[in-house]
Design a protein around this motif. Structure first.
Motif, mmCIF file in Angstrom:
data_model
loop_
_atom_site.group_PDB
_atom_site.id
_atom_site.type_symbol
_atom_site.label_atom_id
_atom_site.label_comp_id
_atom_site.label_asym_id
_atom_site.label_seq_id
_atom_site.Cartn_x
_atom_site.Cartn_y
_atom_site.Cartn_z
ATOM 1 N N ARG A 1 9.527 -10.893 28.411
ATOM 2 C CA ARG A 1 10.169 -12.165 28.723
ATOM 3 C C ARG A 1 10.673 -12.122 30.148
ATOM 4 N N LEU A 2 10.160 -13.016 30.952
ATOM 5 C CA LEU A 2 10.619 -13.147 32.332
ATOM 6 C C LEU A 2 11.759 -14.161 32.389
ATOM 7 N N SER A 3 12.698 -13.890 33.266
ATOM 8 C CA SER A 3 13.800 -14.814 33.505
ATOM 9 C C SER A 3 13.835 -15.177 34.978
ATOM 10 N N CYS A 4 14.284 -16.377 35.263
ATOM 11 C CA CYS A 4 14.452 -16.825 36.642
ATOM 12 C C CYS A 4 15.812 -17.501 36.725
ATOM 13 N N ALA A 5 16.734 -16.862 37.412
ATOM 14 C CA ALA A 5 18.073 -17.398 37.571
ATOM 15 C C ALA A 5 18.155 -18.200 38.863
ATOM 16 N N ALA A 6 18.686 -19.403 38.775
ATOM 17 C CA ALA A 6 18.767 -20.293 39.932
ATOM 18 C C ALA A 6 20.214 -20.492 40.354
ATOM 19 N N SER A 7 20.419 -20.538 41.660
ATOM 20 C CA SER A 7 21.740 -20.828 42.175
ATOM 21 C C SER A 7 21.946 -22.335 42.222
ATOM 22 N N GLY A 8 23.169 -22.753 42.495
ATOM 23 C CA GLY A 8 23.422 -24.169 42.666
ATOM 24 C C GLY A 8 23.899 -24.837 41.394
ATOM 25 N N ASP B 1 17.274 -23.130 30.092
ATOM 26 C CA ASP B 1 18.635 -23.235 29.600
ATOM 27 C C ASP B 1 19.478 -23.745 30.759
ATOM 28 N N ASN B 2 19.749 -25.035 30.777
ATOM 29 C CA ASN B 2 20.472 -25.629 31.903
ATOM 30 C C ASN B 2 21.902 -25.102 32.008
ATOM 31 N N ALA B 3 22.494 -24.727 30.879
ATOM 32 C CA ALA B 3 23.857 -24.195 30.912
ATOM 33 C C ALA B 3 23.917 -22.852 31.629
ATOM 34 N N LYS B 4 22.797 -22.126 31.619
ATOM 35 C CA LYS B 4 22.734 -20.816 32.271
ATOM 36 C C LYS B 4 21.958 -20.859 33.578
ATOM 37 N N ASN B 5 21.511 -22.043 33.989
ATOM 38 C CA ASN B 5 20.729 -22.167 35.232
ATOM 39 C C ASN B 5 19.528 -21.203 35.230
ATOM 40 N N THR B 6 18.849 -21.133 34.111
ATOM 41 C CA THR B 6 17.786 -20.145 33.957
ATOM 42 C C THR B 6 16.555 -20.757 33.291
ATOM 43 N N VAL B 7 15.394 -20.349 33.780
ATOM 44 C CA VAL B 7 14.135 -20.689 33.147
ATOM 45 C C VAL B 7 13.482 -19.388 32.695
ATOM 46 N N TYR B 8 12.809 -19.460 31.542
ATOM 47 C CA TYR B 8 12.213 -18.272 30.945
ATOM 48 C C TYR B 8 10.700 -18.445 30.799
ATOM 49 N N LEU B 9 10.026 -17.300 30.732
ATOM 50 C CA LEU B 9 8.618 -17.282 30.365
ATOM 51 C C LEU B 9 8.444 -16.176 29.333
ATOM 52 N N GLN B 10 8.275 -16.587 28.085
ATOM 53 C CA GLN B 10 8.017 -15.638 27.014
ATOM 54 C C GLN B 10 6.525 -15.379 26.965
ATOM 55 N N MET B 11 6.131 -14.124 27.105
ATOM 56 C CA MET B 11 4.722 -13.770 27.156
ATOM 57 C C MET B 11 4.399 -12.846 25.988
ATOM 58 N N ASN B 12 3.549 -13.316 25.109
ATOM 59 C CA ASN B 12 3.128 -12.551 23.939
ATOM 60 C C ASN B 12 1.636 -12.264 24.012
ATOM 61 N N SER B 13 1.193 -11.315 23.219
ATOM 62 C CA SER B 13 -0.232 -10.960 23.156
ATOM 63 C C SER B 13 -0.800 -10.756 24.553
ATOM 64 N N LEU B 14 -0.107 -9.975 25.343
ATOM 65 C CA LEU B 14 -0.512 -9.774 26.735
ATOM 66 C C LEU B 14 -1.850 -9.057 26.834
ATOM 67 N N LYS B 15 -2.598 -9.437 27.866
ATOM 68 C CA LYS B 15 -3.921 -8.882 28.124
ATOM 69 C C LYS B 15 -3.936 -8.245 29.511
ATOM 70 N N PRO B 16 -4.830 -7.299 29.748
ATOM 71 C CA PRO B 16 -4.909 -6.707 31.097
ATOM 72 C C PRO B 16 -5.107 -7.753 32.195
#
Length: 126
Positions: free
Chosen positions: A19-26, A72-87
């Motif tokens: 799971r990738l997270s991206c935290a944004a300022s502002g 999640d606007n309350a946390k100023n964060t966007v996520y990318l859940q990655m399952n069944s990953l491939k090379p």
């Protein structure tokens, strides 16, 4: 101005998840449309998924059914859940943001985004 910081990348075996997270300022995160892009060595940067201000999403065909973008606007964060990953998912993953003209507008081109994170490496071993 928006400052973006990605986290959550790493090395994983094929079939695994990250799971990738991206935290944004502002304080106006809810006014921004967000996107995840990736760039593999020697290849162009491509859209993985995007999410509008309202939370409607778009995913590239290559990741449909495996990756999910959310915010999640309350946390100023966007996520990318990655399952069944491939090379072939191995790449540097970038978070991007731009002001959303309407709450439902999707942005699928890199040139449409104004702000970018520094990227996080995802490596999937076979």
């Amino acid at each position: 101005q928006v400052h973006l910081v990605e986290s959550g990348g790493g090395l994983v075996q094929a079939g695994g998840s990250l799971r990738l997270s991206c935290a944004a300022s502002g304080r106006t995160f809810s006014g921004y449309a967000m996107g995840w892009f990736r760039q593999a060595p020697g290849k162009e940067r491509d859209l993985v998924a995007s999410i509008s201000r309202a939370g409607t999403t778009y995913s590239a065909d290559s990741v449909k059914g495996r990756f999910t973008i959310s915010r999640d606007n309350a946390k100023n964060t966007v996520y990318l859940q990655m399952n069944s990953l491939k090379p072939e998912d191995t790449a540097v993953y970038y978070c991007a943001a731009r002001f959303g003209e309407t709450i439902y507008t999707q942005y699928t081109q890199g040139s449409e985004y104004n702000y970018w994170g520094q990227g996080t490496q995802v490596t999937v071993s076979s």
